[in-house]
Design a protein around this motif. Sequence first.
Motif, PDB file in Angstrom:
ATOM      1  N   ASN A 121       0.869  -1.383   0.190  1.00 41.81           N
ATOM      2  CA  ASN A 121       0.041   0.135   0.055  1.00 41.81           C
ATOM      3  C   ASN A 121       0.771   1.207   0.004  1.00 41.81           C
ATOM      4  OD1 ASN A 121      -1.660   2.211   0.640  1.00 41.81           O
ATOM      5  ND2 ASN A 121      -2.953   0.921   1.645  1.00 41.81           N
ATOM      6  N   PRO A 122       1.143   1.889  -1.246  1.00 36.52           N
ATOM      7  CA  PRO A 122       1.950   3.093  -1.308  1.00 36.52           C
ATOM      8  C   PRO A 122       1.345   4.218  -0.338  1.00 36.52           C
ATOM      9  CG  PRO A 122       0.833   2.752  -3.323  1.00 36.52           C
ATOM     10  CD  PRO A 122       0.508   1.521  -2.552  1.00 36.52           C
ATOM     11  N   GLY A 123       0.182   4.466  -0.511  1.00 37.09           N
ATOM     12  CA  GLY A 123      -0.581   5.396   0.360  1.00 37.09           C
ATOM     13  C   GLY A 123      -0.172   5.258   1.787  1.00 37.09           C
ATOM     14  N   LEU A 124      -0.160   4.125   2.467  1.00 32.98           N
ATOM     15  CA  LEU A 124       0.180   4.046   3.574  1.00 32.98           C
ATOM     16  C   LEU A 124       1.536   4.140   3.984  1.00 32.98           C
ATOM     17  CD1 LEU A 124      -0.460   2.782   6.457  1.00 32.98           C
ATOM     18  CD2 LEU A 124       0.270   0.518   5.880  1.00 32.98           C
ATOM     19  N   ALA A 125       2.631   3.903   3.163  1.00 35.31           N
ATOM     20  CA  ALA A 125       4.084   4.271   3.204  1.00 35.31           C
ATOM     21  C   ALA A 125       3.864   5.977   3.125  1.00 35.31           C
ATOM     22  CB  ALA A 125       4.900   3.821   1.991  1.00 35.31           C
ATOM     23  N   ARG A 126       3.362   6.553   2.431  1.00 34.28           N
ATOM     24  CA  ARG A 126       3.383   7.960   2.229  1.00 34.28           C
ATOM     25  C   ARG A 126       2.971   8.778   3.549  1.00 34.28           C
ATOM     26  NH1 ARG A 126       2.674  11.265  -3.272  1.00 34.28           N
ATOM     27  NH2 ARG A 126       3.122  13.431  -2.426  1.00 34.28           N
ATOM     28  N   ARG A 127       1.675   8.130   4.092  1.00 32.95           N
ATOM     29  CA  ARG A 127       1.406   8.649   5.070  1.00 32.95           C
ATOM     30  C   ARG A 127       2.144   8.765   6.431  1.00 32.95           C
ATOM     31  NH1 ARG A 127      -3.346   6.494   3.101  1.00 32.95           N
ATOM     32  NH2 ARG A 127      -3.290   4.538   4.484  1.00 32.95           N
ATOM     33  N   THR A 128       2.863   7.326   6.474  1.00 35.94           N
ATOM     34  CA  THR A 128       3.619   6.870   7.567  1.00 35.94           C
ATOM     35  C   THR A 128       5.133   8.191   7.350  1.00 35.94           C
ATOM     36  OG1 THR A 128       2.949   4.671   7.565  1.00 35.94           O
ATOM     37  CG2 THR A 128       5.207   5.365   8.640  1.00 35.94           C
ATOM     38  N   LEU A 129       5.374   8.211   6.160  1.00 39.35           N
ATOM     39  CA  LEU A 129       6.850   9.147   6.151  1.00 39.35           C
ATOM     40  C   LEU A 129       6.207  10.499   6.424  1.00 39.35           C
ATOM     41  CD1 LEU A 129       8.190   7.871   2.930  1.00 39.35           C
ATOM     42  CD2 LEU A 129       8.965   7.576   4.984  1.00 39.35           C
ATOM     43  N   LYS A 130       5.143  11.104   6.291  1.00 42.24           N
ATOM     44  CA  LYS A 130       4.683  12.360   6.633  1.00 42.24           C
ATOM     45  C   LYS A 130       4.706  12.819   8.234  1.00 42.24           C
ATOM     46  CE  LYS A 130       1.878  13.369   2.575  1.00 42.24           C
ATOM     47  NZ  LYS A 130       0.674  13.779   2.221  1.00 42.24           N
ATOM     48  N   HIS A 131       4.751  11.520   8.873  1.00 40.96           N
ATOM     49  CA  HIS A 131       5.142  11.763  10.642  1.00 40.96           C
ATOM     50  C   HIS A 131       6.509  11.404  10.778  1.00 40.96           C
ATOM     51  CE1 HIS A 131       0.772  11.872  11.440  1.00 40.96           C
ATOM     52  NE2 HIS A 131       0.616  10.752  10.533  1.00 40.96           N
ATOM     53  N   ALA A 132       7.515  11.376   9.627  1.00 39.17           N
ATOM     54  CA  ALA A 132       8.998  11.351   9.843  1.00 39.17           C
ATOM     55  C   ALA A 132       9.855  12.329   9.315  1.00 39.17           C
ATOM     56  CB  ALA A 132       9.332   9.790   9.615  1.00 39.17           C
ATOM     57  N   LEU A 133       9.119  13.597   9.517  1.00 36.71           N
ATOM     58  CA  LEU A 133       9.824  14.590   8.519  1.00 36.71           C
ATOM     59  C   LEU A 133      11.152  14.762   8.585  1.00 36.71           C
ATOM     60  CD1 LEU A 133       6.908  17.059   8.745  1.00 36.71           C
ATOM     61  CD2 LEU A 133       7.307  15.251   7.115  1.00 36.71           C
ATOM     62  N   ASP A 134      11.762  14.585   9.843  1.00 36.56           N
ATOM     63  CA  ASP A 134      13.111  14.661  10.085  1.00 36.56           C
ATOM     64  C   ASP A 134      14.108  13.444   9.871  1.00 36.56           C
ATOM     65  OD1 ASP A 134      12.790  17.152  11.068  1.00 36.56           O
ATOM     66  OD2 ASP A 134      12.407  16.483  13.225  1.00 36.56           O
ATOM     67  N   VAL A 135      13.591  12.389   9.318  1.00 34.24           N
ATOM     68  CA  VAL A 135      14.242  11.371   9.006  1.00 34.24           C
ATOM     69  C   VAL A 135      14.935  11.561   7.587  1.00 34.24           C
ATOM     70  CG1 VAL A 135      14.016   8.785   8.540  1.00 34.24           C
ATOM     71  CG2 VAL A 135      12.664   9.783  10.350  1.00 34.24           C
TER      72      VAL A 135
END
Length: 242
Positions: A121-135
Amino acid sequence: MPEGPSLVLLREAAARFRRRTVRDVDGDSTLDLQRMHGRRVVAVRTWGKHFLLEFSSFSLRVHMLMFGSWRIDDPKPKTPRLALAFDNGTLYFYASSLKYVEGDLDDTYDWRRDVLSPDWNPGLARRTLKHALDVLACDALLDQDVFAGVGNIIKNEVLFRIRVHPLTPVGELPPRKLGQLVAQAREYSVDFLEWKRQGVLRRHWQVHRQRNCPSCGGRLEKARLGERERWAYFCPHCQPGG
């Protein structure tokens, strides 16, 4: 370290043991290997870098760490971590981590996070990354909770494909670049799998373990970057920033 596509090839090769009974068990693992003796394999599965032999109430998880390997009917001249003998062959693992997973695998694994799963699920990956902005981008791609199966080769090649410096924080990626990062994590993994099947994977490396950029001809940089300090190969001209 074997990456997700290599585990898929193992899964395909080991599919012959599905619905077969373990006739003998050997190995130098401290795990209670005899628990599998006489048990029937229900399914052969993978999740990212995890190889999974599913039995009726538990599963064996094999992680090959940095230098693990496997063989079927062709043992190495040393004691394996695990050898499982079936009526139709023997499966060997070396230098690997073994663990039992209790209960239903669906309660342990989110198949949507495996880049080579039909449920990816690419949408799930993208949503997860939006909570990891400093990574950092190089760390984000190696996060198995986001991109299960992505390893160092895929990381380096994906970042070159989308022209992103490894030290770029996720939060500094424009929406289009973030979308490309997620899409290419899957697309390059699919390409990797096909090239691996054909035995031509290394011919397609653009930057990983290479010296010069295939686009500009400049010298590639090599450095241990990110929290994991894994080797990064990148072009400072084509992948500016960092």
